[in-house]
Design an enzyme around this catalytic site. Structure first.
Site, PDB file in Angstrom:
ATOM      1  N   GLU A 195       0.829  -1.208   0.000  1.00 20.95           N
ATOM      2  CA  GLU A 195       0.000   0.000   0.000  1.00 20.95           C
ATOM      3  C   GLU A 195       0.861   1.254   0.000  1.00 20.95           C
ATOM      4  OE1 GLU A 195      -3.192   0.408   2.733  1.00 20.95           O
ATOM      5  OE2 GLU A 195      -3.891  -1.651   2.523  1.00 20.95           O
ATOM      6  N   SER A 262       4.595 -20.338  -1.423  1.00 14.33           N
ATOM      7  CA  SER A 262       4.491 -21.786  -1.228  1.00 14.33           C
ATOM      8  C   SER A 262       3.958 -22.451  -2.481  1.00 14.33           C
ATOM      9  CB  SER A 262       3.535 -22.146  -0.072  1.00 14.33           C
ATOM     10  OG  SER A 262       3.807 -21.417   1.086  1.00 14.33           O
ATOM     11  N   ASP A 334      -5.895 -10.073   1.481  1.00  3.78           N
ATOM     12  CA  ASP A 334      -5.646  -8.692   1.880  1.00  3.78           C
ATOM     13  C   ASP A 334      -6.170  -8.492   3.301  1.00  3.78           C
ATOM     14  OD1 ASP A 334      -5.150  -6.037   2.113  1.00  3.78           O
ATOM     15  OD2 ASP A 334      -6.436  -5.387   0.460  1.00  3.78           O
ATOM     16  N   ASP A 337      -4.775  -3.046   6.254  1.00  2.00           N
ATOM     17  CA  ASP A 337      -5.056  -1.737   5.675  1.00  2.00           C
ATOM     18  C   ASP A 337      -4.332  -0.670   6.487  1.00  2.00           C
ATOM     19  OD1 ASP A 337      -6.616  -2.365   3.494  1.00  2.00           O
ATOM     20  OD2 ASP A 337      -8.535  -2.083   4.508  1.00  2.00           O
TER      21      ASP A 337
END
Length: 820
Positions: A195, A262, A334, A337
């Site tokens: 971000e 992975s 996600d 934030d």
């Protein structure tokens, strides 16, 4: 003169004797902490005898009369082999490294204290179920039993490093194990940095449309346009240098591109030669000595479980029982934030919320610094999360004056039941039971690959933030924390997490690739860990009607780069087979030799070949030339080549070929010009570092796996004993992934990859195999410090059997713990 010479010889001989005695004394003291695996020890904290059988690879097979007794044995075995590692991990998550290392680690401690992970782990203990709390208490008692044994028998403080650093170890407590999971979550999280980088790049670019070139989405359906960061926070400079990142090897904060990754794939009975299910898993983390992973087998009342543990955590995190196999990959969910909070200009102790200004939640915290005065911090939290310092990932460059940055993250919860989920998973007998057990899992989010006797399945586990569809940046940029639509609204229901059970084709796989296309806010993520390996995996899986354990091993070890095969024809389209023969020793001749080698290359990133080094250096030089004109010093933050960016440029997708023109030069450069110039750059760099005889180059000389000791790895002379360096195949985008550092002067060092590999066959469970990248012991004087390293490098495995007789037949030793 003769007398002087005689005395000089005596002095020299005396010094030699003193050195030999000193080395002998150091060796004696250090060797005292080597554990005795063949002994009987009376301990407190078990209800009956516990037996730890160590097979010839030093994998402990642990038996007890009750499950808590077995977890006691696991804690004891972890402390025997990895005590220093456990000490450092706990100090890291507590923010107490500076008590041992002084001011060097103060910055790390400041950040960990602000995140408050250890206090959250303590609070989460009450949220665990009774079985898990009993397991945690028993595990802690096992660790402490080993500590008592070390103290009572003067066993060299438990680890050689304890002599070099004054790091007294407090007794282990159950919350410590929960904190280890939160620390792993930190090491696997990368959305915060993404971000910030996206915001900094948005500020730097003149054309906002170019943002999706340099920070591209994974291929698939596009998304709505993002707001310009400068519009949300006007007045920010186009570029600010910010605080340099912390390069200390003890830092748990991953650099961009080096968070978790992975591979995992599974085959149903219909696609298996044996008629049973198959599963392969190789989770990727930063390399270290010893490895993050530790192999173990525990015999619970529900049956035996074998696989990979992390010292400090009493659970098999990837492995199998007789009925179930499971593997994990980073989901790239996600789950973070960044919220920019407006501070009250009239009262700096308050920040703006949708309901007006409110006081920060504050608490003092004192960091003790070795050989220096302590530091007192004031920890601040908002409703969105903890306030972070501007130096963290250069947050200060995107935070306007009068504001601070806070972090929202699913791991920052005081009722985290991830440990209970891990305990339930080990005792599950079917895929359905395992999926139900994983509902308790919070963070770090993972993709769980599962097999039972008949079924294969894939489930994304972990808490998914519930975001408002009107969130300003769709979770991709820091946002205004005082706006209601930007704030999290709890968690998404577990049932909405992606799930695939018994697919028609009989094959499931994940390489951290994009797994679905759903509109925001149900999208899971806009940043994925792979756009390349998945293509090679599909090719290998589709090439066979049925698979075997060995074919899954072959896929794990595959080193063919789909990226090289697809990009080289693009960037070299106008360079191959053009031009006249050039004179020997000229740059033109070197370019022709390089192009000739690459033209006949099949894309295999083999350590013994020259082509992978030429290709990797060319792509790196090319991306540098493409972006440094537009991004200036910010280009240094893009340390790894993004294949999707290169493809967008060379296919001129949405006008991306504009990156090829150097704006500060009068001529208009073409993409062919940039490819030629970048190849020349690469050949000059190769000549300076590895020589000009291109046919004699070896990729493995540059692509060495760096299993370095995080504390002693840079100490002169000692580093040759504690670091494990190996020439390796693979690269950034191969299934046998060897992620390069991207850092000068050795940008192609292999620093991040599969520290564990396992392949599980439920048709013949005891034919399953696994391996770790170093050895089981963290004691550098032990023969088990690096005995598995060469097997790992060669792509070999050791048996993963629950047969106790097989373990006992060639045992390294048997430790018997009896109640005191």
């Amino acid at each position: 003169m003769r007398q002087v010479f005689r005395w000089l010889m005596r002095i020299a001989a005396g010094l030699v004797v003193l050195v030999v005695l000193a080395v002998g004394l150091v060796y004696f003291l250090a060797s005292q902490s080597l554990p005795d695996y063949d002994q009987t020890e009376q301990v407190t904290g078990i209800s009956g005898p516990v037996e730890i059988i160590r097979d010839n690879a030093n994998v402990p097979h642990i038996f007890g009369e009750t499950d808590p007794d077995v977890f006691f044995g696991l804690g004891y075995a972890h402390a025997q082999d990895r005590l220093w590692q456990m000490t450092m991990m706990r100090r890291t998550v507590q923010g107490r490294l500076s008590e041992v290392f002084g001011a060097r680690t103060a910055r790390i401690d400041r950040l960990l204290r602000r995140l408050d992970l250890y206090r959250l782990a303590q609070q989460s203990l009450a949220a665990q179920d009774d079985y898990t709390r009993a397991a945690l208490e028993a595990y802690a008692a096992g660790v402490n039993a080993r500590l008592s044994e070390i103290n009572e028998k003067a066993l060299g403080r438990g680890a050689p490093e304890m002599f070099l650093f004054n790091a007294p170890m407090a007794p282990w407590v159950p919350a410590d194990s929960i904190a280890m999971i939160k620390l792993m979550g930190l090491q696997l999280s990368g959305h915060l940095e993404e971000e910030v980088l996206r915001a900094r790049t948005s500020l730097m670019l003149d054309d906002p449309a170019r943002l999706l070139d340099i920070l591209p989405d994974a291929p698939g359906t596009g998304i709505a346009a993002l707001p310009e960061y400068a519009q949300m926070f006007p007045g920010l400079p186009r570029y600010a240098e910010g605080t340099p990142p912390d390069d200390d090897p003890l830092s748990p904060f991953p650099k961009r591109g080096l968070a978790g990754a992975s591979n995992a794939w599974a085959a149903a009975p219909s696609r298996s030669a044996s008629g049973g299910t198959l599963l392969a898993n190789d989770p990727h983390l930063g390399f270290s000595a010893p490895s993050t992973w530790y192999l173990a087998r525990i015999e619970l009342q529900d049956g035996g479980v074998i696989g990979a543990t992390v010292p400090g955590i009493p659970a098999i995190l990837t492995g199998r029982s007789r009925k179930l196999g499971w593997g994990i990959t980073s989901s790239y969910l996600d789950d973070q934030d960044v919220f920019i909070e407006r501070v009250n200009p009239q009262n700096p102790d308050e920040y703006l919320t949708p309901d007006g200004y409110k006081p920060f939640e504050t608490r003092p915290s004192i960091i003790q610094i070795k050989d220096a005065a302590p530091i007192t911090l004031t920890l601040r939290w908002t409703e969105n999360g903890p306030v972070l310092p501007g130096s963290h990932y250069k947050l200060d460059t995107v935070t306007p004056p009068g504001h601070v940055a806070a972090l929202g993250w699913t791991a920052l919860t005081p009722d985290d039941t991830t440990m209970s989920a891990a305990m339930d998973l080990m005792r599950a007998g079917t895929v359905r039971q395992a999926i139900t057990a994983a509902e308790k899992y919070v963070a770090p989010s993972q993709n769980l690959m599962l097999i039972d006797a008949e079924t294969i399945a894939f489930k994304t586990i972990g808490a998914v933030p519930r975001r408002d569809p009107q969130q300003q940046s769709k979770g991709r940029l820091p946002v205004q924390g005082w706006r209601t639509e930007n704030r999290w609204q709890g968690r998404q229901p577990y049932a909405s997490n992606p799930e695939f059970i018994s697919p028609r084709g009989g094959i499931l796989g994940n390489t951290n690739n994009k797994i679905l296309e759903r509109p925001f806010p149900n999208h899971i993520s806009y940043v994925w860990g792979d756009t390349q390996r998945i293509n090679r995996w599909q090719r290998l899986m589709q090439a066979r009607q049925v698979h075997t354990r060995d074919s899954l091993v072959e896929a794990q070890l595959d080193t063919v780069s789909f990226t090289a095969r697809s990009l080289l024809p693009l960037i070299g389209a106008d360079l191959w087979f053009t031009g006249e023969a050039a004179a020997e020793g000229t740059p033109e001749r070197q370019r022709q030799v390089a192009l000739s080698l690459l033209a006949e290359w099949n894309g295999e990133m083999n350590e013994h070949l020259p082509e992978p080094l030429i290709y990797a250096a060319w792509l790196r030089a090319l991306q540098t030339r493409l972006i440094e004109d537009d991004l200036g010093p910010l280009a240094d933050d893009f340390k790894h080549v993004d294949p999707v960016f290169i493809e967008r440029v060379y296919r001129d997708i949405d006008g991306a070929a504009v990156w090829c023109d150097v704006r500060r030069s009068a001529p208009k450069e073409t993409c062919t010009d940039m490819a030629r110039l970048a190849l020349d750059d690469a050949l000059v760099w190769i000549g300076e570092h590895y020589g000009t005889a291109l046919e004699s180059l070896r990729w493995g000389d540059a692509h060495q796996a760096t299993h370095d000791h995080p504390v002693l790895g840079k100490v002169p002379l000692l580093r040759y004993f504690v670091n494990i360096r190996q020439s390796t195949s693979g690269g950034d985008n191969t299934l046998q992934r060897g992620r390069t550092s991207g850092e000068d002067p050795n940008p192609f060092l292999n620093v991040h990859g599969a520290g564990y590999r396992g392949v599980y066959d439920l048709a013949d469970p005891d034919s399953s195999v696994f391996i770790i990248s170093t050895g089981q012991s963290g004691h550098f004087l032990s023969r088990h410090y690096d005995d598995l390293a060469q097997l790992w490098r060669r792509g070999e495995y050791i048996p993963m059997s629950l047969d106790v007789d097989l373990a006992r037949a060639a045992s390294e030793g048997i430790t018997r713990l009896i109640p005191r």
